[in-house]
Design a protein around this motif. Structure first.
Motif, PDB file in Angstrom:
ATOM      1  N   UNK A  48     105.376   5.545 -24.701  1.00 43.99           N
ATOM      2  CA  UNK A  48     105.196   6.966 -25.046  1.00 43.99           C
ATOM      3  C   UNK A  48     103.770   7.318 -25.506  1.00 43.99           C
ATOM      4  N   UNK A  49     103.080   8.253 -24.818  1.00 47.20           N
ATOM      5  CA  UNK A  49     101.681   8.550 -25.143  1.00 47.20           C
ATOM      6  C   UNK A  49     101.517   9.092 -26.561  1.00 47.20           C
ATOM      7  N   UNK A  50     100.348   8.807 -27.129  1.00 41.27           N
ATOM      8  CA  UNK A  50      99.985   9.299 -28.452  1.00 41.27           C
ATOM      9  C   UNK A  50      98.824  10.269 -28.279  1.00 41.27           C
ATOM     10  N   UNK A  51      98.839  11.444 -28.922  1.00 43.41           N
ATOM     11  CA  UNK A  51      97.706  12.365 -28.787  1.00 43.41           C
ATOM     12  C   UNK A  51      96.413  11.687 -29.204  1.00 43.41           C
ATOM     13  N   UNK A  52      95.355  11.881 -28.418  1.00 37.94           N
ATOM     14  CA  UNK A  52      94.091  11.211 -28.705  1.00 37.94           C
ATOM     15  C   UNK A  52      92.935  12.064 -28.236  1.00 37.94           C
ATOM     16  N   UNK A  53      91.755  11.866 -28.820  1.00 36.47           N
ATOM     17  CA  UNK A  53      90.573  12.568 -28.341  1.00 36.47           C
ATOM     18  C   UNK A  53      90.273  12.184 -26.903  1.00 36.47           C
ATOM     19  N   UNK A  54      89.688  13.090 -26.138  1.00 33.69           N
ATOM     20  CA  UNK A  54      89.314  12.779 -24.763  1.00 33.69           C
ATOM     21  C   UNK A  54      87.998  12.018 -24.781  1.00 33.69           C
ATOM     22  N   UNK A  55      88.095  10.692 -24.717  1.00 33.57           N
ATOM     23  CA  UNK A  55      86.900   9.857 -24.779  1.00 33.57           C
ATOM     24  C   UNK A  55      86.938   8.846 -23.664  1.00 33.57           C
ATOM     25  N   UNK A 198      96.858   8.795 -35.519  1.00 33.76           N
ATOM     26  CA  UNK A 198      97.712   7.610 -35.647  1.00 33.76           C
ATOM     27  C   UNK A 198      98.332   7.535 -37.035  1.00 33.76           C
ATOM     28  N   UNK A 199      97.560   7.848 -38.067  1.00 36.21           N
ATOM     29  CA  UNK A 199      98.044   7.690 -39.441  1.00 36.21           C
ATOM     30  C   UNK A 199      99.143   8.689 -39.809  1.00 36.21           C
ATOM     31  N   UNK A 200      99.358   9.692 -38.956  1.00 42.68           N
ATOM     32  CA  UNK A 200     100.456  10.631 -39.166  1.00 42.68           C
ATOM     33  C   UNK A 200     101.783  10.068 -38.668  1.00 42.68           C
ATOM     34  N   UNK A 201     101.762   8.902 -38.028  1.00 40.96           N
ATOM     35  CA  UNK A 201     102.951   8.297 -37.448  1.00 40.96           C
ATOM     36  C   UNK A 201     103.424   7.111 -38.280  1.00 40.96           C
ATOM     37  N   UNK A 202     104.689   6.762 -38.097  1.00 40.47           N
ATOM     38  CA  UNK A 202     105.229   5.549 -38.702  1.00 40.47           C
ATOM     39  C   UNK A 202     104.583   4.323 -38.032  1.00 40.47           C
TER      40      UNK A 202
END
Length: 247
Positions: A48-55, A198-202
């Motif tokens: 499952x994808x995790x939201x991330x900056x476009x880099x 990431x730190x907003x997730x378990x």
């Protein structure tokens, strides 16, 4: 197993060791390096994808304010810190039972003294904290491992995004050992926007994350930007490549 002690303010910059100069390759210089070294950076991962900056995949940006980034940028060693344990297992998967967002780390080691030629049979150790900021100790071995570069100078570690602890920016330690008498240690960092996502997730969210996990650390401000990865979303986690040159 070597005993592990609690970190102090100066631990990550304290240990003097035999050294070769470490360099990173700027994102803008990767294409030129590919021609010079005939190397390629790549990989794959999980769900499952995790939201991330476009880099872009590659080493940390080192662009000068007014133009293109130089091909190779000298980067000071940051030391091995207090948590290094020798004789880690030879393995690519280092997660064991730790929960966290997957991170695939593809490293390439090259010789800058020989036209950025890939270096084979170079040992690289990595070690890091888990999602709750804990290092393995007392016989535990999670999030530690060693790999040896292949004929193309490449190796891969499958780990997780590190959590934070104390005052320091989250990081992955690495040590390059080209021979029995030479070693160099440094750290790899992740973009602050990615860390906050990431730190907003378990399980990271079990603790209140710092508002500025990188920039609150003076040592990151001084040395970390050229050692910051440029990850891309890859399945349930991220993938990043980094080129380490040994002078």
């Amino acid at each position: 197993m070597t005993a592990v002690r609690k970190a102090t303010m100066n631990d990550d910059v304290s240990r003097g060791i035999g050294r070769r100069t470490l360099l990173t390759l700027s994102t803008a210089g990767l294409a030129a390096l590919a021609t010079a070294c005939s190397t390629r950076l790549g990989g794959a991962a999980t769900s499952e994808p995790v939201p991330a900056p476009a880099v872009a995949v590659g080493a940390g940006d080192s662009a000068s304010p007014g133009g293109a980034a130089p091909l190779c940028v000298l980067v000071p060693e940051t030391g091995e810190g207090p948590y290094y344990v020798p004789d880690a297992q030879i393995r690519s998967h280092i997660v064991e039972d730790r929960k966290g967002v997957p991170l695939r780390l593809d490293l390439t080691v090259v010789s800058t003294a020989h036209g950025c030629r890939p270096m084979s049979n170079v040992a690289v150790d990595v070690w890091q904290a888990d999602a709750l900021g804990r290092y393995s100790a007392d016989g535990k071995t999670f999030l530690r491992g060693t790999q040896v570069t292949d004929a193309a100078g490449k190796l891969t570690f499958r780990t997780i995004v590190p959590g934070w602890y104390a005052h320091v920016a989250p990081h992955v330690h690495f040590k390059v050992r080209p021979d029995a008498h030479t070693q160099s240690s440094s750290q790899l960092f992740l973009p602050e926007e990615l860390l906050l996502s990431v730190f907003a997730r378990e399980p990271y969210s079990r603790r209140e994350a710092p508002a500025h996990p990188n920039t609150r650390d003076d040592r990151f401000e001084a040395k970390g930007r050229s050692l910051t990865l440029r990850p891309v979303v890859d399945g349930a986690g991220y993938r990043a490549s980094f080129v380490v040159g040994i002078a």
